[in-house]
Design a protein around this motif. Structure first.
Motif, PDB file in Angstrom:
ATOM      1  N   UNK A 400     -25.477 -25.717 -22.421  1.00 60.15           N
ATOM      2  CA  UNK A 400     -26.524 -24.848 -21.910  1.00 60.15           C
ATOM      3  C   UNK A 400     -26.167 -23.378 -22.126  1.00 60.15           C
ATOM      4  N   UNK A 401     -24.924 -23.012 -21.841  1.00 61.09           N
ATOM      5  CA  UNK A 401     -24.501 -21.618 -22.042  1.00 61.09           C
ATOM      6  C   UNK A 401     -24.519 -21.243 -23.520  1.00 61.09           C
ATOM      7  N   UNK A 402     -24.161 -22.195 -24.371  1.00 62.92           N
ATOM      8  CA  UNK A 402     -24.164 -21.928 -25.811  1.00 62.92           C
ATOM      9  C   UNK A 402     -25.576 -21.674 -26.345  1.00 62.92           C
ATOM     10  N   UNK A 403     -26.577 -22.235 -25.673  1.00 64.98           N
ATOM     11  CA  UNK A 403     -27.964 -21.949 -26.045  1.00 64.98           C
ATOM     12  C   UNK A 403     -28.271 -20.453 -25.920  1.00 64.98           C
ATOM     13  N   UNK A 404     -27.563 -19.782 -25.023  1.00 67.95           N
ATOM     14  CA  UNK A 404     -27.810 -18.367 -24.760  1.00 67.95           C
ATOM     15  C   UNK A 404     -26.779 -17.466 -25.445  1.00 67.95           C
ATOM     16  N   UNK A 405     -26.146 -17.984 -26.470  1.00 69.81           N
ATOM     17  CA  UNK A 405     -25.239 -17.167 -27.264  1.00 69.81           C
ATOM     18  C   UNK A 405     -23.851 -16.995 -26.703  1.00 69.81           C
ATOM     19  N   UNK A 406     -23.372 -17.979 -25.943  1.00 72.52           N
ATOM     20  CA  UNK A 406     -22.021 -17.926 -25.387  1.00 72.52           C
ATOM     21  C   UNK A 406     -21.046 -18.745 -26.231  1.00 72.52           C
ATOM     22  N   UNK A 407     -19.819 -18.292 -26.274  1.00 68.22           N
ATOM     23  CA  UNK A 407     -18.709 -19.102 -26.760  1.00 68.22           C
ATOM     24  C   UNK A 407     -18.038 -19.675 -25.519  1.00 68.22           C
ATOM     25  N   UNK A 408     -18.018 -21.020 -25.410  1.00 64.74           N
ATOM     26  CA  UNK A 408     -17.553 -21.648 -24.170  1.00 64.74           C
ATOM     27  C   UNK A 408     -16.328 -22.527 -24.438  1.00 64.74           C
ATOM     28  N   UNK A 409     -15.310 -22.353 -23.614  1.00 59.69           N
ATOM     29  CA  UNK A 409     -14.097 -23.164 -23.669  1.00 59.69           C
ATOM     30  C   UNK A 409     -14.088 -24.105 -22.462  1.00 59.69           C
ATOM     31  N   UNK A 410     -13.960 -25.397 -22.728  1.00 58.74           N
ATOM     32  CA  UNK A 410     -13.878 -26.401 -21.666  1.00 58.74           C
ATOM     33  C   UNK A 410     -12.519 -27.075 -21.746  1.00 58.74           C
ATOM     34  N   UNK A 411     -11.733 -26.971 -20.693  1.00 56.28           N
ATOM     35  CA  UNK A 411     -10.393 -27.570 -20.703  1.00 56.28           C
ATOM     36  C   UNK A 411     -10.007 -27.974 -19.285  1.00 56.28           C
ATOM     37  N   UNK A 412      -8.734 -28.308 -19.113  1.00 62.14           N
ATOM     38  CA  UNK A 412      -8.231 -28.713 -17.797  1.00 62.14           C
ATOM     39  C   UNK A 412      -7.150 -27.764 -17.312  1.00 62.14           C
ATOM     40  N   UNK A 413      -6.964 -27.749 -15.988  1.00 63.61           N
ATOM     41  CA  UNK A 413      -5.862 -27.003 -15.403  1.00 63.61           C
ATOM     42  C   UNK A 413      -4.530 -27.590 -15.865  1.00 63.61           C
ATOM     43  N   UNK A 414      -3.512 -26.745 -15.850  1.00 67.45           N
ATOM     44  CA  UNK A 414      -2.142 -27.184 -16.124  1.00 67.45           C
ATOM     45  C   UNK A 414      -1.289 -26.893 -14.893  1.00 67.45           C
ATOM     46  N   UNK A 415      -0.672 -27.914 -14.286  1.00 66.01           N
ATOM     47  CA  UNK A 415      -0.806 -29.333 -14.633  1.00 66.01           C
ATOM     48  C   UNK A 415      -2.117 -29.884 -14.085  1.00 66.01           C
ATOM     49  N   UNK A 416      -2.602 -30.928 -14.705  1.00 65.72           N
ATOM     50  CA  UNK A 416      -3.891 -31.488 -14.297  1.00 65.72           C
ATOM     51  C   UNK A 416      -3.837 -32.117 -12.909  1.00 65.72           C
ATOM     52  N   UNK A 417      -2.620 -32.380 -12.405  1.00 65.66           N
ATOM     53  CA  UNK A 417      -2.448 -32.996 -11.086  1.00 65.66           C
ATOM     54  C   UNK A 417      -2.638 -32.009  -9.934  1.00 65.66           C
ATOM     55  N   UNK A 418      -2.855 -30.720 -10.237  1.00 57.55           N
ATOM     56  CA  UNK A 418      -2.963 -29.744  -9.146  1.00 57.55           C
ATOM     57  C   UNK A 418      -4.263 -29.905  -8.360  1.00 57.55           C
ATOM     58  N   UNK A 419      -5.228 -30.631  -8.921  1.00 51.34           N
ATOM     59  CA  UNK A 419      -6.466 -30.961  -8.217  1.00 51.34           C
ATOM     60  C   UNK A 419      -7.218 -32.021  -9.012  1.00 51.34           C
ATOM     61  N   UNK A 420      -7.850 -32.991  -8.334  1.00 49.75           N
ATOM     62  CA  UNK A 420      -8.630 -33.986  -9.079  1.00 49.75           C
ATOM     63  C   UNK A 420      -9.787 -33.351  -9.846  1.00 49.75           C
ATOM     64  N   UNK A 421     -10.369 -32.271  -9.312  1.00 51.34           N
ATOM     65  CA  UNK A 421     -11.447 -31.555 -10.003  1.00 51.34           C
ATOM     66  C   UNK A 421     -10.796 -30.399 -10.768  1.00 51.34           C
ATOM     67  N   UNK A 422     -10.264 -30.737 -11.959  1.00 55.27           N
ATOM     68  CA  UNK A 422      -9.383 -29.806 -12.665  1.00 55.27           C
ATOM     69  C   UNK A 422      -9.972 -29.233 -13.952  1.00 55.27           C
ATOM     70  N   UNK A 423     -11.286 -29.331 -14.143  1.00 61.00           N
ATOM     71  CA  UNK A 423     -11.905 -28.728 -15.323  1.00 61.00           C
ATOM     72  C   UNK A 423     -12.098 -27.228 -15.122  1.00 61.00           C
ATOM     73  N   UNK A 424     -11.984 -26.484 -16.217  1.00 57.36           N
ATOM     74  CA  UNK A 424     -12.258 -25.057 -16.170  1.00 57.36           C
ATOM     75  C   UNK A 424     -13.144 -24.684 -17.359  1.00 57.36           C
ATOM     76  N   UNK A 425     -14.224 -23.997 -17.076  1.00 56.93           N
ATOM     77  CA  UNK A 425     -15.169 -23.525 -18.090  1.00 56.93           C
ATOM     78  C   UNK A 425     -15.037 -22.009 -18.204  1.00 56.93           C
ATOM     79  N   UNK A 426     -14.738 -21.547 -19.411  1.00 61.32           N
ATOM     80  CA  UNK A 426     -14.662 -20.098 -19.677  1.00 61.32           C
ATOM     81  C   UNK A 426     -15.737 -19.768 -20.698  1.00 61.32           C
ATOM     82  N   UNK A 427     -16.712 -18.968 -20.296  1.00 60.94           N
ATOM     83  CA  UNK A 427     -17.825 -18.600 -21.167  1.00 60.94           C
ATOM     84  C   UNK A 427     -17.820 -17.132 -21.501  1.00 60.94           C
ATOM     85  N   UNK A 428     -17.872 -16.805 -22.796  1.00 63.91           N
ATOM     86  CA  UNK A 428     -17.825 -15.413 -23.255  1.00 63.91           C
ATOM     87  C   UNK A 428     -19.076 -15.131 -24.075  1.00 63.91           C
ATOM     88  N   UNK A 429     -19.925 -14.188 -23.650  1.00 62.03           N
ATOM     89  CA  UNK A 429     -21.131 -13.886 -24.431  1.00 62.03           C
ATOM     90  C   UNK A 429     -20.786 -13.282 -25.770  1.00 62.03           C
TER      91      UNK A 429
END
Length: 431
Positions: A400-429
């Motif tokens: 959805x963000x890429x539709x609006x001209x964003x470069x988006x990085x989707x990854x996980x926290x390091x270490x991934x065990x620091x939280x079960x909800x460990x995804x991080x989205x970084x969006x740069x217009x």
């Protein structure tokens, strides 16, 4: 591209090719991938991708005419993909020989030119992944750590698995299945700005998780979460930027960012009075002058800002943050939470992206979001399914963000065990 503008060196060699300068070029798939890694390491000597070149930087150095392994990665496996016909049922009934060859390769002992030097190298050797005779096992294609060969093979195998039945194929190729899971896990671990180092020794007590009166059991994990969130913000922020910490709670993230970025203004935005009052007390003790407080719902905020961030903003709140950032063409750094509570509201609807709306109806999408909350401990049978569903939901957000001209990085926290909800989205217009 105008054919007359193609450099002579580029038109003189088989693609792909890198034109280094007016007098030098590099051709050949493996050769140019190696060069891209070398250029990256030259700019950032501590970059994690250095290990992809392998032990003694020798991964895929030999040409395909003299190395069976290079030929497999650069020619044989790619040919299997290149000439794959998805409209030919007979072709799909028999797996390519190259897939069987890789399964066979993974069953053989690791081939190394100098086993002693390899096992003595602390940088590469993993003593937990060895066979009975002390030699490294095939966790990855060339041993116990990932190399450039794994990246090339993974892309090809992934494409092949979109044509052949995944479940059946993985039963026929169990070693390939295990290797593929290892690669997926490894590729998930490197978030944006992972190489950045934060000097925690400069952080005052009241700006740390300990200063936020967290129980001891949560301190280590909170510290890791904050570090993962701070790095991309510190990397991307410019002097004078306004940074909004949406759903800030008692200010764990916003206060830490304000410490590391004294020349930026940080807004703590929170609708709970008690939480915001605790943040005010911490800021008062720290004598920070670059923090402001807004007690309101996040969608009531209409001001200009340059970076929006949120750590575990529940359910639709993450999408409201991303929506706010897109409206202002601001960078966003978000760690989502509570996927199971996603629902349409007067602000937004699901799915978020045009791609997903054309492929999946809302009922199935909401079912996926509920399954995404089933990220229990690793021994639970539904945990992997939960993470797969998390990835689907966050991919929708990314698209959805890429539709609006964003470069988006989707990854996980390091270490991934620091939280079960460990995804991080970084969006740069993109400008």
């Amino acid at each position: 591209m105008d054919v007359n503008k193609i450099p002579y060196s580029a038109s003189s060699c088989e693609l792909p090719i890198i034109v280094v300068n007016k007098t030098s070029c590099i051709a050949g798939f493996c050769a140019i991938l190696r060069q891209i890694i070398k250029d990256t390491v030259a700019e950032a000597p501590g970059h994690y991708c250095r290990k992809l070149l392998g032990f003694k930087d020798s991964c895929l150095t030999a040409c395909s005419e003299s190395s069976v392994w290079t030929k497999f990665c650069e020619v044989d496996l790619i040919v299997s993909v290149k000439f794959l016909r998805t409209d030919d049922a007979s072709m799909q009934s028999e797996l390519p020989v190259s897939m069987a060859r890789f399964e066979r390769h993974m069953s053989q002992p690791v081939r190394l030119h100098n086993l002693f030097k390899y096992t003595m190298s602390k940088k590469f050797f993993d003593e937990n992944v060895v066979s009975r005779d002390g030699t490294p096992e095939h966790t990855y294609a060339e041993g116990s750590y990932m190399t450039l060969a794994d990246i090339i093979i993974f892309v090809c195998i992934h494409i092949l698995l979109t044509v052949f039945p995944y479940g059946t194929t993985m039963k026929l190729l169990p070693l390939t299945a295990t290797w593929s899971l290892n690669i997926e896990t490894e590729l998930d671990l490197e978030p944006f700005a992972a190489e950045l180092s934060l000097d925690w020794s400069t952080v005052p007590f009241d700006a740390t998780p300990e200063g936020g009166s967290l129980p001891p059991a949560r301190l280590k994990r909170k510290h890791e979460q904050l570090q993962n969130m701070c790095k991309p913000v510190v990397e991307l922020a410019k002097t004078g930027d306004i940074i909004v910490d949406f759903c800030s709670g008692s200010g764990h993230l916003g206060i830490l960012v304000a410490h590391f970025l004294p020349h930026c203004t940080v807004i703590l935005l929170e609708n709970k009075e008690e939480s915001l009052n605790r943040a005010k007390e911490r800021v008062k003790r720290l004598k920070l002058t670059n923090i402001k407080f807004y007690q309101c719902n996040l969608d009531y905020f209409k001001g200009h800002f340059d970076i929006g961030m949120s750590l575990h903003a529940c359910g639709v709140a993450t999408d409201l943050v991303i929506q706010q950032c897109i409206k202002r063409k601001a960078i966003f750094v978000c760690c989502p939470c509570c996927y199971g509570s996603l629902h349409d509201c007067h602000h937004l609807t699901y799915p978020r992206s045009n791609v997903f709306r054309s492929e999946i109806d809302q009922e199935r999408y909401i079912n996926l979001s509920h399954a995404a909350d089933q990220t229990h401990d690793e021994k639970n049978a539904k945990t992997r399914q939960g993470y797969e569903c998390m990835a689907i939901i966050d991919t929708d957000r990314k698209l959805q963000a890429e539709q609006y001209g964003y470069k988006v990085y989707l990854s996980r926290f390091v270490p991934k065990t620091c939280t079960p909800k460990n995804h991080i989205l970084v969006g740069i217009p993109e400008k």
